[in-house]
Design a protein around this motif. Structure first.
Motif, PDB file in Angstrom:
ATOM      1  N   SER A  30      13.199  -4.430 -13.433  1.00  6.40           N
ATOM      2  CA  SER A  30      13.418  -3.282 -12.536  1.00  6.40           C
ATOM      3  C   SER A  30      12.587  -2.077 -12.955  1.00  6.40           C
ATOM      4  CB  SER A  30      14.891  -2.888 -12.514  1.00  6.40           C
ATOM      5  OG  SER A  30      15.649  -3.941 -11.990  1.00  6.40           O
ATOM      6  N   ALA A  31      12.452  -1.879 -14.269  1.00  2.48           N
ATOM      7  CA  ALA A  31      11.651  -0.751 -14.763  1.00  2.48           C
ATOM      8  C   ALA A  31      10.178  -0.944 -14.383  1.00  2.48           C
ATOM      9  CB  ALA A  31      11.806  -0.619 -16.281  1.00  2.48           C
ATOM     10  N   LEU A  32       9.701  -2.198 -14.415  1.00  6.50           N
ATOM     11  CA  LEU A  32       8.322  -2.494 -14.019  1.00  6.50           C
ATOM     12  C   LEU A  32       8.146  -2.287 -12.512  1.00  6.50           C
ATOM     13  CD1 LEU A  32       5.445  -3.599 -14.164  1.00  6.50           C
ATOM     14  CD2 LEU A  32       6.396  -5.913 -14.357  1.00  6.50           C
ATOM     15  N   VAL A  33       9.113  -2.751 -11.715  1.00  5.81           N
ATOM     16  CA  VAL A  33       9.033  -2.591 -10.252  1.00  5.81           C
ATOM     17  C   VAL A  33       8.934  -1.108  -9.902  1.00  5.81           C
ATOM     18  CG1 VAL A  33      10.320  -2.844  -8.090  1.00  5.81           C
ATOM     19  CG2 VAL A  33      10.180  -4.770  -9.691  1.00  5.81           C
ATOM     20  N   ALA A  34       9.752  -0.283 -10.550  1.00  9.12           N
ATOM     21  CA  ALA A  34       9.746   1.163 -10.280  1.00  9.12           C
ATOM     22  C   ALA A  34       8.389   1.773 -10.620  1.00  9.12           C
ATOM     23  CB  ALA A  34      10.852   1.846 -11.076  1.00  9.12           C
ATOM     24  N   CYS A  35       7.795   1.332 -11.729  1.00  8.72           N
ATOM     25  CA  CYS A  35       6.483   1.847 -12.133  1.00  8.72           C
ATOM     26  C   CYS A  35       5.430   1.441 -11.106  1.00  8.72           C
ATOM     27  CB  CYS A  35       6.117   1.328 -13.521  1.00  8.72           C
ATOM     28  SG  CYS A  35       4.507   1.890 -14.104  1.00  8.72           S
ATOM     29  N   TYR A  36       5.470   0.170 -10.685  1.00  8.00           N
ATOM     30  CA  TYR A  36       4.516  -0.343  -9.701  1.00  8.00           C
ATOM     31  C   TYR A  36       4.581   0.480  -8.412  1.00  8.00           C
ATOM     32  CZ  TYR A  36       1.970  -4.003  -7.117  1.00  8.00           C
ATOM     33  OH  TYR A  36       1.054  -4.693  -6.374  1.00  8.00           O
ATOM     34  N   GLN A  37       5.806   0.725  -7.939  1.00 10.81           N
ATOM     35  CA  GLN A  37       5.973   1.513  -6.710  1.00 10.81           C
ATOM     36  C   GLN A  37       5.417   2.928  -6.886  1.00 10.81           C
ATOM     37  OE1 GLN A  37      10.276   0.827  -6.444  1.00 10.81           O
ATOM     38  NE2 GLN A  37       9.963  -0.003  -4.397  1.00 10.81           N
ATOM     39  N   ASP A  38       5.678   3.533  -8.043  1.00  9.27           N
ATOM     40  CA  ASP A  38       5.213   4.899  -8.290  1.00  9.27           C
ATOM     41  C   ASP A  38       3.697   4.978  -8.381  1.00  9.27           C
ATOM     42  OD1 ASP A  38       7.703   5.993  -8.299  1.00  9.27           O
ATOM     43  OD2 ASP A  38       7.294   7.219 -10.088  1.00  9.27           O
ATOM     44  N   VAL A  39       3.094   4.004  -9.056  1.00  7.21           N
ATOM     45  CA  VAL A  39       1.633   4.008  -9.216  1.00  7.21           C
ATOM     46  C   VAL A  39       0.955   3.915  -7.850  1.00  7.21           C
ATOM     47  CG1 VAL A  39      -0.332   2.625 -10.016  1.00  7.21           C
ATOM     48  CG2 VAL A  39       1.537   3.163 -11.589  1.00  7.21           C
ATOM     49  N   PHE A  40       1.431   3.000  -7.005  1.00  8.87           N
ATOM     50  CA  PHE A  40       0.750   2.801  -5.719  1.00  8.87           C
ATOM     51  C   PHE A  40       1.119   3.851  -4.676  1.00  8.87           C
ATOM     52  CE2 PHE A  40      -0.116  -1.219  -7.774  1.00  8.87           C
ATOM     53  CZ  PHE A  40      -1.486  -1.297  -7.535  1.00  8.87           C
ATOM     54  N   ALA A  41       2.220   4.588  -4.907  1.00 10.52           N
ATOM     55  CA  ALA A  41       2.576   5.690  -4.005  1.00 10.52           C
ATOM     56  C   ALA A  41       1.645   6.885  -4.202  1.00 10.52           C
ATOM     57  CB  ALA A  41       4.015   6.118  -4.252  1.00 10.52           C
ATOM     58  N   ASP A  42       0.949   6.865  -5.329  1.00 10.88           N
ATOM     59  CA  ASP A  42       0.125   7.993  -5.768  1.00 10.88           C
ATOM     60  C   ASP A  42      -1.319   7.828  -5.270  1.00 10.88           C
ATOM     61  OD1 ASP A  42      -0.384  10.278  -7.236  1.00 10.88           O
ATOM     62  OD2 ASP A  42       0.517   9.484  -9.076  1.00 10.88           O
ATOM     63  N   GLU A  43      -2.142   8.852  -5.495  1.00  8.70           N
ATOM     64  CA  GLU A  43      -3.586   8.741  -5.260  1.00  8.70           C
ATOM     65  C   GLU A  43      -4.152   7.664  -6.173  1.00  8.70           C
ATOM     66  OE1 GLU A  43      -5.270  10.399  -3.064  1.00  8.70           O
ATOM     67  OE2 GLU A  43      -3.923  12.056  -2.542  1.00  8.70           O
ATOM     68  N   PRO A  44      -5.167   6.932  -5.794  1.00  9.67           N
ATOM     69  CA  PRO A  44      -5.872   7.001  -4.511  1.00  9.67           C
ATOM     70  C   PRO A  44      -5.290   6.055  -3.452  1.00  9.67           C
ATOM     71  CG  PRO A  44      -7.052   5.538  -5.984  1.00  9.67           C
ATOM     72  CD  PRO A  44      -5.823   6.009  -6.736  1.00  9.67           C
ATOM     73  N   TRP A  45      -4.196   5.337  -3.790  1.00  9.05           N
ATOM     74  CA  TRP A  45      -3.698   4.309  -2.860  1.00  9.05           C
ATOM     75  C   TRP A  45      -2.861   4.901  -1.726  1.00  9.05           C
ATOM     76  CZ3 TRP A  45      -3.416   3.919  -8.233  1.00  9.05           C
ATOM     77  CH2 TRP A  45      -4.354   3.030  -8.795  1.00  9.05           C
ATOM     78  N   ASN A  46      -2.021   5.900  -2.077  1.00 12.15           N
ATOM     79  CA  ASN A  46      -1.142   6.521  -1.074  1.00 12.15           C
ATOM     80  C   ASN A  46      -0.287   5.503  -0.336  1.00 12.15           C
ATOM     81  OD1 ASN A  46      -1.876   9.286  -1.470  1.00 12.15           O
ATOM     82  ND2 ASN A  46      -3.853   8.777  -0.557  1.00 12.15           N
ATOM     83  N   GLU A  47       0.239   4.553  -1.083  1.00  8.00           N
ATOM     84  CA  GLU A  47       1.073   3.518  -0.480  1.00  8.00           C
ATOM     85  C   GLU A  47       2.542   3.772  -0.831  1.00  8.00           C
ATOM     86  OE1 GLU A  47      -2.482   0.143  -0.489  1.00  8.00           O
ATOM     87  OE2 GLU A  47      -0.871  -0.013  -1.963  1.00  8.00           O
ATOM     88  N   TRP A  48       3.078   4.835  -0.206  1.00  4.48           N
ATOM     89  CA  TRP A  48       4.476   5.200  -0.444  1.00  4.48           C
ATOM     90  C   TRP A  48       5.336   4.785   0.747  1.00  4.48           C
ATOM     91  CZ3 TRP A  48       7.050  10.449   0.644  1.00  4.48           C
ATOM     92  CH2 TRP A  48       8.353  10.479   0.095  1.00  4.48           C
ATOM     93  N   LYS A  49       4.966   5.291   1.933  1.00  6.89           N
ATOM     94  CA  LYS A  49       5.691   4.942   3.165  1.00  6.89           C
ATOM     95  C   LYS A  49       4.677   4.437   4.182  1.00  6.89           C
ATOM     96  CE  LYS A  49       9.609   6.937   1.742  1.00  6.89           C
ATOM     97  NZ  LYS A  49      10.820   6.175   1.430  1.00  6.89           N
ATOM     98  N   LYS A  50       5.169   3.618   5.133  1.00  8.68           N
ATOM     99  CA  LYS A  50       4.265   3.175   6.195  1.00  8.68           C
ATOM    100  C   LYS A  50       5.031   3.064   7.515  1.00  8.68           C
ATOM    101  CE  LYS A  50       4.970  -1.733   5.519  1.00  8.68           C
ATOM    102  NZ  LYS A  50       4.520  -2.923   4.837  1.00  8.68           N
TER     103      LYS A  50
END
Ligand SMILES: [Zn+2]
Length: 217
Positions: A20-40
């Motif tokens: 779960s800690a890894l999943v949360a990190c993955y979500q946070d990293v990709f929600a950020d620049e340059p991916w901007n994959e937070w909401k769609k």
């Protein structure tokens, strides 16, 4: 900062809390620049990063007549990780106390299997032309560090642990997919390390496959 970071290898079998800690990190990293994959928006495909929160609040988190979705729902990320991080995978996490601040994984794969995974015809013949038919590929699948922890050598450290694992597994060619339009940070970093383009997608992002012999790295 560096002294407070602990590096540990990881498999999903280690425990639910770690996963779960890894999943949360993955979500946070990709929600950020340059991916901007937070909401769609599930209707039109528009995406927003966590830096666009104010824009989303203005539209009440709705687009095309419905609520926006998580870009990377936790259960999807969890399944991807279970699929990618097996006993053959080299996976390293960077921890600060009980927070995962970075992740890195990769695994051995044959040229044909990687061509299929990458959905890029011509990859297998390119890589064997360059490195020989007996080349043993280590695919460098993912590497990411939370925004506020970048610039402290964490990615470099995890990369070097993965490289050691690849060498121990007898792998001799490192392969990674990056973007060149515009060049991503990882693209520039790998080019500096002597990786070269061996195959291209010719798409809008300029996605390319880079490879390098691991022997003199
Ligand atoms: Zn929409």
């Amino acid at each position: 900062m560096k002294d407070q970071i602990r590096y540990a290898s990881f498999t999903p079998q280690q425990g639910k809390a770690e996963l779960s800690a890894l999943v949360a990190c993955y979500q946070d990293v990709f929600a950020d620049e340059p991916w901007n994959e937070w909401k769609k928006c599930a209707v039109c495909g528009k995406k927003w990063g966590n830096s666009h929160k104010a824009d989303l609040m203005k539209i009440d988190f709705c687009h095309c007549g419905q609520s926006v979705d998580e870009f990377w729902p936790a259960e999807v990320v969890r399944e991807d990780i279970m699929h990618e991080v097996t006993e053959k995978t080299s996976c390293w996490l960077a921890w600060k106390q009980d927070l995962v601040v970075g992740f890195c994984w990769g695994y051995p794969i044959t040229p044909d299997a990687l061509e299929e995974k990458l959905k890029l015809s011509g990859f297998a013949s390119s890589v064997t032309r360059e490195f020989g038919h007996d080349c043993r590929i280590g695919y460098q699948d993912e590497i990411g560090v939370r925004g506020e922890y970048r610039g402290h050598g964490i990615a470099k450290k995890m990369f070097s642990y993965r490289l050691e694992d690849f060498r121990r597994m007898g792998l001799n060619v490192g392969v990674v997919r990056t973007k060149t339009n515009p060049p991503s940070v990882t693209n520039l970093w790998f080019m500096d390390l002597g990786y070269r383009v061996i195959c291209e997608y010719n798409d809008l992002d300029g996605r390319v496959i880079l490879a390098r012999s691991l022997e003199s790295l």
